[in-house]
Design a protein around this motif. Structure first.
Motif, PDB file in Angstrom:
ATOM      1  N   SER A 109     -23.937  -8.352  45.408  1.00 57.94           N
ATOM      2  CA  SER A 109     -24.483  -7.112  45.963  1.00 57.94           C
ATOM      3  C   SER A 109     -24.185  -6.997  47.453  1.00 57.94           C
ATOM      4  N   ILE A 110     -24.266  -8.109  48.172  1.00 61.50           N
ATOM      5  CA  ILE A 110     -23.919  -8.084  49.595  1.00 61.50           C
ATOM      6  C   ILE A 110     -22.454  -7.695  49.745  1.00 61.50           C
ATOM      7  N   SER A 111     -21.592  -8.267  48.915  1.00 62.83           N
ATOM      8  CA  SER A 111     -20.164  -7.930  48.970  1.00 62.83           C
ATOM      9  C   SER A 111     -19.945  -6.444  48.704  1.00 62.83           C
ATOM     10  N   GLU A 112     -20.631  -5.899  47.718  1.00 62.48           N
ATOM     11  CA  GLU A 112     -20.524  -4.470  47.424  1.00 62.48           C
ATOM     12  C   GLU A 112     -21.058  -3.635  48.579  1.00 62.48           C
ATOM     13  N   TYR A 113     -22.153  -4.067  49.166  1.00 59.37           N
ATOM     14  CA  TYR A 113     -22.730  -3.345  50.300  1.00 59.37           C
ATOM     15  C   TYR A 113     -21.740  -3.336  51.477  1.00 59.37           C
ATOM     16  N   LEU A 114     -21.127  -4.471  51.745  1.00 56.49           N
ATOM     17  CA  LEU A 114     -20.160  -4.550  52.848  1.00 56.49           C
ATOM     18  C   LEU A 114     -18.978  -3.620  52.612  1.00 56.49           C
ATOM     19  N   ALA A 154     -14.593  -1.738  56.644  1.00 56.39           N
ATOM     20  CA  ALA A 154     -13.702  -0.929  55.798  1.00 56.39           C
ATOM     21  C   ALA A 154     -12.256  -1.411  55.807  1.00 56.39           C
ATOM     22  N   ASP A 155     -11.770  -1.904  56.947  1.00 58.45           N
ATOM     23  CA  ASP A 155     -10.373  -2.313  57.042  1.00 58.45           C
ATOM     24  C   ASP A 155     -10.128  -3.750  56.591  1.00 58.45           C
ATOM     25  N   LEU A 156     -11.178  -4.452  56.208  1.00 57.49           N
ATOM     26  CA  LEU A 156     -11.013  -5.824  55.733  1.00 57.49           C
ATOM     27  C   LEU A 156     -10.688  -5.823  54.244  1.00 57.49           C
ATOM     28  N   SER A 157      -9.889  -6.769  53.836  1.00 60.94           N
ATOM     29  CA  SER A 157      -9.550  -6.871  52.412  1.00 60.94           C
ATOM     30  C   SER A 157     -10.784  -7.273  51.613  1.00 60.94           C
ATOM     31  N   PRO A 158     -10.788  -6.970  50.311  1.00 61.82           N
ATOM     32  CA  PRO A 158     -11.911  -7.398  49.463  1.00 61.82           C
ATOM     33  C   PRO A 158     -12.145  -8.916  49.520  1.00 61.82           C
ATOM     34  N   ALA A 159     -11.083  -9.696  49.609  1.00 63.71           N
ATOM     35  CA  ALA A 159     -11.238 -11.155  49.692  1.00 63.71           C
ATOM     36  C   ALA A 159     -11.962 -11.550  50.986  1.00 63.71           C
ATOM     37  N   PHE A 160     -11.638 -10.881  52.089  1.00 64.00           N
ATOM     38  CA  PHE A 160     -12.303 -11.175  53.358  1.00 64.00           C
ATOM     39  C   PHE A 160     -13.783 -10.805  53.281  1.00 64.00           C
ATOM     40  N   ARG A 161     -14.081  -9.645  52.692  1.00 61.58           N
ATOM     41  CA  ARG A 161     -15.478  -9.227  52.545  1.00 61.58           C
ATOM     42  C   ARG A 161     -16.252 -10.186  51.645  1.00 61.58           C
ATOM     43  N   LYS A 162     -15.614 -10.669  50.586  1.00 60.39           N
ATOM     44  CA  LYS A 162     -16.284 -11.619  49.690  1.00 60.39           C
ATOM     45  C   LYS A 162     -16.594 -12.918  50.418  1.00 60.39           C
ATOM     46  N   PHE A 163     -15.671 -13.371  51.257  1.00 57.13           N
ATOM     47  CA  PHE A 163     -15.946 -14.573  52.045  1.00 57.13           C
ATOM     48  C   PHE A 163     -17.163 -14.338  52.934  1.00 57.13           C
ATOM     49  N   GLN A 222      -8.942 -21.404  60.557  1.00 52.20           N
ATOM     50  CA  GLN A 222      -8.121 -21.906  59.452  1.00 52.20           C
ATOM     51  C   GLN A 222      -7.173 -20.852  58.898  1.00 52.20           C
ATOM     52  N   HIS A 223      -7.564 -19.585  58.974  1.00 54.82           N
ATOM     53  CA  HIS A 223      -6.782 -18.498  58.384  1.00 54.82           C
ATOM     54  C   HIS A 223      -6.580 -17.391  59.422  1.00 54.82           C
ATOM     55  N   PRO A 224      -5.497 -17.482  60.189  1.00 53.02           N
ATOM     56  CA  PRO A 224      -5.270 -16.526  61.279  1.00 53.02           C
ATOM     57  C   PRO A 224      -5.291 -15.057  60.855  1.00 53.02           C
ATOM     58  N   ALA A 225      -4.852 -14.722  59.657  1.00 50.16           N
ATOM     59  CA  ALA A 225      -4.879 -13.318  59.225  1.00 50.16           C
ATOM     60  C   ALA A 225      -6.322 -12.825  59.130  1.00 50.16           C
ATOM     61  N   PHE A 226      -7.198 -13.661  58.610  1.00 51.70           N
ATOM     62  CA  PHE A 226      -8.623 -13.328  58.543  1.00 51.70           C
ATOM     63  C   PHE A 226      -9.180 -13.198  59.963  1.00 51.70           C
ATOM     64  N   GLY A 227      -8.866 -14.184  60.803  1.00 48.62           N
ATOM     65  CA  GLY A 227      -9.368 -14.170  62.178  1.00 48.62           C
ATOM     66  C   GLY A 227      -8.908 -12.945  62.947  1.00 48.62           C
ATOM     67  N   TYR A 228      -7.653 -12.572  62.785  1.00 49.85           N
ATOM     68  CA  TYR A 228      -7.128 -11.411  63.506  1.00 49.85           C
ATOM     69  C   TYR A 228      -7.790 -10.128  63.012  1.00 49.85           C
ATOM     70  N   ALA A 229      -7.956  -9.995  61.703  1.00 48.81           N
ATOM     71  CA  ALA A 229      -8.596  -8.794  61.148  1.00 48.81           C
ATOM     72  C   ALA A 229     -10.033  -8.671  61.662  1.00 48.81           C
ATOM     73  N   LEU A 230     -10.739  -9.785  61.688  1.00 51.06           N
ATOM     74  CA  LEU A 230     -12.125  -9.760  62.156  1.00 51.06           C
ATOM     75  C   LEU A 230     -12.194  -9.517  63.663  1.00 51.06           C
ATOM     76  N   LEU A 231     -11.273 -10.115  64.402  1.00 51.52           N
ATOM     77  CA  LEU A 231     -11.250  -9.909  65.850  1.00 51.52           C
ATOM     78  C   LEU A 231     -11.016  -8.446  66.202  1.00 51.52           C
ATOM     79  N   LYS A 232     -10.182  -7.760  65.436  1.00 53.43           N
ATOM     80  CA  LYS A 232      -9.976  -6.325  65.686  1.00 53.43           C
ATOM     81  C   LYS A 232     -11.276  -5.557  65.495  1.00 53.43           C
ATOM     82  N   CYS A 233     -12.019  -5.890  64.460  1.00 57.09           N
ATOM     83  CA  CYS A 233     -13.309  -5.221  64.236  1.00 57.09           C
ATOM     84  C   CYS A 233     -14.270  -5.498  65.387  1.00 57.09           C
ATOM     85  N   PHE A 234     -14.381  -6.763  65.773  1.00 54.51           N
ATOM     86  CA  PHE A 234     -15.354  -7.138  66.793  1.00 54.51           C
ATOM     87  C   PHE A 234     -14.936  -6.741  68.201  1.00 54.51           C
TER      88      PHE A 234
END
Length: 157
Positions: free
Chosen positions: A5-10, A17-26, A120-132
């Protein structure tokens, strides 16, 4: 709210919105819902920053604590807004204070686990850094505006 439910809420929140479903699930796997009482302090200026929050219900005030007297209110956040970015930037200490204005519920994220994933995963880090980074800019501009509104030195017209 279950992790699914948290994943669905996110998935329905503009911040994520710009994060992949896998990133949101993490992120959802490292998040819990947390109820808070009125006037509860989520974090204080200078304390270690290990978490960040998504306001689910209620409201949170971001403040700059004063040396004496009342804190300077910088911004009020409501449902769907993110709170906290200090967990991402060394030295991992809060730059503001956050206090609930009413009974509030937040989704609390484990910032340390998220930061480790970023390393550990620069693609995840970069996507999150853009949001933040957009959030950081918004908060710093809000703080600047509020301080300029409140600044009233003697003799200044």
């Amino acid at each position: 709210m279950a992790k699914d439910s948290i994943s669905e809420y996110l998935a329905n929140q503009s911040f994520f919105a710009d994060l992949s479903p896998a990133f949101r699930k993490f992120l959802a796997r490292h998040a819990v819902r947390r109820p808070l009482q009125r006037d509860e302090i989520l974090f204080q200026h200078g304390d270690p920053a290990r978490r960040f929050y998504l306001v689910y219900d209620g409201s949170v005030v971001i403040e700059v604590p004063a040396i004496y007297g009342p804190s300077l209110e910088v911004q009020k956040l409501g449902p769907g807004q993110i709170l906290g970015w200090s967990w991402l930037i060394p030295p991992y200490r809060w730059h503001f204070q956050a206090r609930t204005e009413a009974p509030t519920e937040v989704i609390e994220f484990d910032g340390e686990a998220v930061r480790a994933r970023c390393d550990q995963h620069p693609a995840f880090g970069y996507a999150l850094l853009k949001c933040f980074s957009a959030l950081m800019s918004e908060r710093l501009q809000a703080a600047r505006r509020k301080m300029m509104e409140e600044w009233n030195p003697p003799g200044f017209a």
